[in-house]
Scaffold this motif. Structure first.
Motif, PDB file in Angstrom:
ATOM      1  N   SER A   1     -41.169  -0.332 -20.330  1.00 20.70           N
ATOM      2  CA  SER A   1     -40.728  -1.726 -20.154  1.00 20.70           C
ATOM      3  C   SER A   1     -41.378  -2.649 -21.176  1.00 20.70           C
ATOM      4  O   SER A   1     -40.796  -3.675 -21.547  1.00 20.70           O
ATOM      5  N   ILE A   2     -42.569  -2.298 -21.654  1.00 17.37           N
ATOM      6  CA  ILE A   2     -43.217  -3.088 -22.705  1.00 17.37           C
ATOM      7  C   ILE A   2     -42.648  -2.736 -24.073  1.00 17.37           C
ATOM      8  O   ILE A   2     -42.355  -3.624 -24.893  1.00 17.37           O
ATOM      9  N   LEU A   3     -42.462  -1.470 -24.330  1.00 17.97           N
ATOM     10  CA  LEU A   3     -41.927  -1.057 -25.631  1.00 17.97           C
ATOM     11  C   LEU A   3     -40.490  -1.528 -25.829  1.00 17.97           C
ATOM     12  O   LEU A   3     -40.018  -1.600 -26.970  1.00 17.97           O
ATOM     13  N   SER A   4     -39.807  -1.888 -24.749  1.00 18.43           N
ATOM     14  CA  SER A   4     -38.416  -2.347 -24.829  1.00 18.43           C
ATOM     15  C   SER A   4     -38.302  -3.869 -24.882  1.00 18.43           C
ATOM     16  O   SER A   4     -37.197  -4.411 -24.724  1.00 18.43           O
ATOM     17  N   GLN A   5     -39.401  -4.563 -25.093  1.00 16.51           N
ATOM     18  CA  GLN A   5     -39.374  -6.025 -25.143  1.00 16.51           C
ATOM     19  C   GLN A   5     -38.525  -6.534 -26.305  1.00 16.51           C
ATOM     20  O   GLN A   5     -38.469  -5.913 -27.364  1.00 16.51           O
ATOM     21  N   SER A   6     -37.894  -7.684 -26.108  1.00 19.05           N
ATOM     22  CA  SER A   6     -37.118  -8.301 -27.183  1.00 19.05           C
ATOM     23  C   SER A   6     -38.035  -8.774 -28.307  1.00 19.05           C
ATOM     24  O   SER A   6     -37.633  -8.818 -29.471  1.00 19.05           O
ATOM     25  N   PHE A   7     -39.276  -9.139 -27.958  1.00 18.65           N
ATOM     26  CA  PHE A   7     -40.292  -9.482 -28.958  1.00 18.65           C
ATOM     27  C   PHE A   7     -41.007  -8.184 -29.344  1.00 18.65           C
ATOM     28  O   PHE A   7     -41.441  -7.423 -28.488  1.00 18.65           O
ATOM     29  N   THR A   8     -41.140  -7.931 -30.618  1.00 15.89           N
ATOM     30  CA  THR A   8     -41.632  -6.618 -31.057  1.00 15.89           C
ATOM     31  C   THR A   8     -42.965  -6.635 -31.809  1.00 15.89           C
ATOM     32  O   THR A   8     -43.558  -5.575 -32.028  1.00 15.89           O
ATOM     33  N   ASP A   9     -43.466  -7.821 -32.193  1.00 13.23           N
ATOM     34  CA  ASP A   9     -44.686  -7.893 -32.996  1.00 13.23           C
ATOM     35  C   ASP A   9     -45.914  -7.869 -32.099  1.00 13.23           C
ATOM     36  O   ASP A   9     -46.572  -8.880 -31.873  1.00 13.23           O
ATOM     37  N   PHE A  10     -46.225  -6.705 -31.545  1.00  7.71           N
ATOM     38  CA  PHE A  10     -47.389  -6.598 -30.670  1.00  7.71           C
ATOM     39  C   PHE A  10     -48.052  -5.236 -30.833  1.00  7.71           C
ATOM     40  O   PHE A  10     -47.460  -4.268 -31.322  1.00  7.71           O
ATOM     41  N   GLU A  11     -49.310  -5.192 -30.427  1.00  2.02           N
ATOM     42  CA  GLU A  11     -50.024  -3.932 -30.263  1.00  2.02           C
ATOM     43  C   GLU A  11     -50.195  -3.700 -28.774  1.00  2.02           C
ATOM     44  O   GLU A  11     -50.312  -4.657 -27.995  1.00  2.02           O
ATOM     45  N   PHE A  12     -50.218  -2.460 -28.369  1.00  9.04           N
ATOM     46  CA  PHE A  12     -50.297  -2.123 -26.949  1.00  9.04           C
ATOM     47  C   PHE A  12     -51.574  -1.308 -26.736  1.00  9.04           C
ATOM     48  O   PHE A  12     -51.637  -0.128 -27.042  1.00  9.04           O
ATOM     49  N   ILE A  13     -52.605  -1.986 -26.234  1.00 10.30           N
ATOM     50  CA  ILE A  13     -53.905  -1.360 -26.007  1.00 10.30           C
ATOM     51  C   ILE A  13     -53.935  -0.783 -24.595  1.00 10.30           C
ATOM     52  O   ILE A  13     -53.847  -1.524 -23.607  1.00 10.30           O
ATOM     53  N   ILE A  14     -54.041   0.534 -24.485  1.00  8.41           N
ATOM     54  CA  ILE A  14     -54.103   1.200 -23.187  1.00  8.41           C
ATOM     55  C   ILE A  14     -55.451   1.893 -23.063  1.00  8.41           C
ATOM     56  O   ILE A  14     -55.801   2.751 -23.879  1.00  8.41           O
ATOM     57  N   VAL A  15     -56.221   1.496 -22.064  1.00 10.89           N
ATOM     58  CA  VAL A  15     -57.541   2.083 -21.847  1.00 10.89           C
ATOM     59  C   VAL A  15     -57.451   3.041 -20.656  1.00 10.89           C
ATOM     60  O   VAL A  15     -57.150   2.622 -19.536  1.00 10.89           O
TER      61      VAL A  15
ATOM     62  N   SER B   1     -63.274  -1.073 -18.330  1.00 15.43           N
ATOM     63  CA  SER B   1     -62.157  -0.625 -19.173  1.00 15.43           C
ATOM     64  C   SER B   1     -61.410  -1.814 -19.765  1.00 15.43           C
ATOM     65  O   SER B   1     -61.027  -1.805 -20.941  1.00 15.43           O
ATOM     66  N   LEU B   2     -61.203  -2.844 -18.957  1.00 17.10           N
ATOM     67  CA  LEU B   2     -60.541  -4.048 -19.470  1.00 17.10           C
ATOM     68  C   LEU B   2     -61.382  -4.710 -20.559  1.00 17.10           C
ATOM     69  O   LEU B   2     -60.849  -5.160 -21.582  1.00 17.10           O
ATOM     70  N   ASN B   3     -62.692  -4.766 -20.353  1.00 14.67           N
ATOM     71  CA  ASN B   3     -63.561  -5.374 -21.367  1.00 14.67           C
ATOM     72  C   ASN B   3     -63.571  -4.557 -22.654  1.00 14.67           C
ATOM     73  O   ASN B   3     -63.607  -5.114 -23.762  1.00 14.67           O
ATOM     74  N   ILE B   4     -63.539  -3.243 -22.536  1.00 13.75           N
ATOM     75  CA  ILE B   4     -63.447  -2.382 -23.719  1.00 13.75           C
ATOM     76  C   ILE B   4     -62.142  -2.673 -24.469  1.00 13.75           C
ATOM     77  O   ILE B   4     -62.127  -2.789 -25.700  1.00 13.75           O
ATOM     78  N   GLY B   5     -61.060  -2.812 -23.715  1.00 13.61           N
ATOM     79  CA  GLY B   5     -59.773  -3.111 -24.343  1.00 13.61           C
ATOM     80  C   GLY B   5     -59.751  -4.479 -24.987  1.00 13.61           C
ATOM     81  O   GLY B   5     -59.191  -4.659 -26.072  1.00 13.61           O
ATOM     82  N   LEU B   6     -60.367  -5.465 -24.321  1.00 11.79           N
ATOM     83  CA  LEU B   6     -60.400  -6.821 -24.878  1.00 11.79           C
ATOM     84  C   LEU B   6     -61.078  -6.860 -26.239  1.00 11.79           C
ATOM     85  O   LEU B   6     -60.651  -7.583 -27.147  1.00 11.79           O
ATOM     86  N   LYS B   7     -62.139  -6.089 -26.392  1.00 21.98           N
ATOM     87  CA  LYS B   7     -62.856  -6.065 -27.672  1.00 21.98           C
ATOM     88  C   LYS B   7     -61.982  -5.511 -28.792  1.00 21.98           C
ATOM     89  O   LYS B   7     -62.208  -5.818 -29.972  1.00 21.98           O
ATOM     90  N   ARG B   8     -60.994  -4.717 -28.424  1.00 23.15           N
ATOM     91  CA  ARG B   8     -60.112  -4.112 -29.431  1.00 23.15           C
ATOM     92  C   ARG B   8     -58.894  -4.973 -29.734  1.00 23.15           C
ATOM     93  O   ARG B   8     -58.248  -4.798 -30.771  1.00 23.15           O
ATOM     94  N   CYS B   9     -58.598  -5.922 -28.855  1.00 23.18           N
ATOM     95  CA  CYS B   9     -57.399  -6.756 -29.038  1.00 23.18           C
ATOM     96  C   CYS B   9     -57.502  -7.619 -30.287  1.00 23.18           C
ATOM     97  O   CYS B   9     -58.510  -8.301 -30.496  1.00 23.18           O
ATOM     98  N   GLN B  10     -56.435  -7.627 -31.079  1.00 23.67           N
ATOM     99  CA  GLN B  10     -56.386  -8.386 -32.330  1.00 23.67           C
ATOM    100  C   GLN B  10     -55.478  -9.608 -32.245  1.00 23.67           C
ATOM    101  O   GLN B  10     -55.534 -10.487 -33.101  1.00 23.67           O
ATOM    102  N   GLY B  11     -54.617  -9.655 -31.247  1.00 29.16           N
ATOM    103  CA  GLY B  11     -53.590 -10.694 -31.198  1.00 29.16           C
ATOM    104  C   GLY B  11     -54.126 -12.071 -30.866  1.00 29.16           C
ATOM    105  O   GLY B  11     -55.198 -12.219 -30.265  1.00 29.16           O
TER     106      GLY B  11
END
Length: 268
Positions: free
Chosen positions: A23-37, A73-83
């Motif tokens: 459902s995320i990969l099918s978004q109409s907006f495509t300029d994103f990274e998907f961080i999964i921890v 896990s969320l905090n680990i992912g937040l540190k990796r987020c670039q957006g």
């Protein structure tokens, strides 16, 4: 640099995670990274995510093996987020195809708003059975009372995460970590809104209700007491955490039945 970082933490999500990711990969907006921890899953979660990531390189899988737990896990992912913006997502819900576009447009047009969420459709194994009617603009008192955002619908400015810090990793907030974070954010002067549109199908089945046990209610009441003075909440509202504790006397099936009646969509 990408515009949006989508952040998901998962533990043993093999049953539902593939449809959530799709459902995320099918978004109409495509300029994103998907961080999964991956929070030290013992099932096939890691293999499922790896297989999908071979097809779509927007997925970044991080395995949290050393410090297990949702908030860590969320905090680990937040540190990796670039957006510039961070969109939360859970491993058992389904986002509408226009979710990211709609939320991004709102935040770009309303610079004073830190968080945007939305209404949701409730569903279980039999399909959608109801929808929410969330309050649009949430005050400090609303948040403290537990009138909060549906977490897998929210998009937050990354700068707000940086200013407020990440999630509390103590055992005191297990199952109430999002409530605790919203209280922290509002205590620092930030606020958010819920959009009227239903931008996500939110899983509310028997398993979801089992997680809302009396231990969770006790922790929630304790966090309400913790945040009351810090958020300058009037003393007369102390009945709110006491009422939360009284729910411990109500059978879980009765609470679940009340929920279905309250949010039932008669048009379905």
């Amino acid at each position: 640099m990408v515009k949006i970082s989508v952040l998901m933490a998962t533990k043993n999500g093999e049953r539902t995670i593939e449809s959530s990711i799709d459902s995320i990969l099918s978004q109409s907006f495509t300029d994103f990274e998907f961080i999964i921890v991956n929070d030290n899953s013992s099932d096939k979660t890691e293999a499922i995510v790896n297989k999908i990531s071979e097809i779509d390189d927007r997925i970044v899988l991080i395995n949290n093996l050393e410090d297990p737990g949702l908030t860590s896990s969320l905090n680990i992912g937040l540190k990796r987020c670039q957006g510039e913006f961070v969109a939360r997502m859970d491993d058992d819900d389904i986002a509408s195809s226009g979710r990211i576009t709609t939320e991004l447009e709102y935040l770009e047009e309303n610079s004073s708003v830190a968080i945007v969420g939305s209404n949701i459709n409730y569903f279980d194994n039999n399909g959608v059975y109801g929808k929410s009617d969330f309050k649009h603009s949430l005050s400090k008192v609303d948040i403290w009372r537990g009138i909060i955002f549906a977490n897998p619908t929210v998009m937050i400015r990354r700068s707000v995460f940086e200013k407020t810090g990440g999630y509390n990793e103590s055992d005191d907030v297990i199952r109430v970590e999002d409530y605790d974070y919203w209280c922290k954010l509002y205590s620092k002067g930030f606020y958010g809104v819920n959009l009227d549109e239903c931008l996500l199908n939110y899983r509310e089945d028997k398993l979801a209700f089992k997680k809302r046990n009396n231990i969770r209610r006790w922790r929630l009441a304790k966090r309400m007491f913790f945040w009351r003075k810090r958020m300058n909440i009037p003393l007369y509202l102390l009945y709110v955490p006491l009422f939360e504790l009284l729910k411990c006397l109500v059978p879980q099936n009765a609470i679940r039945m009340y929920h279905r009646i309250k949010y039932s969509d008669k048009s379905i």
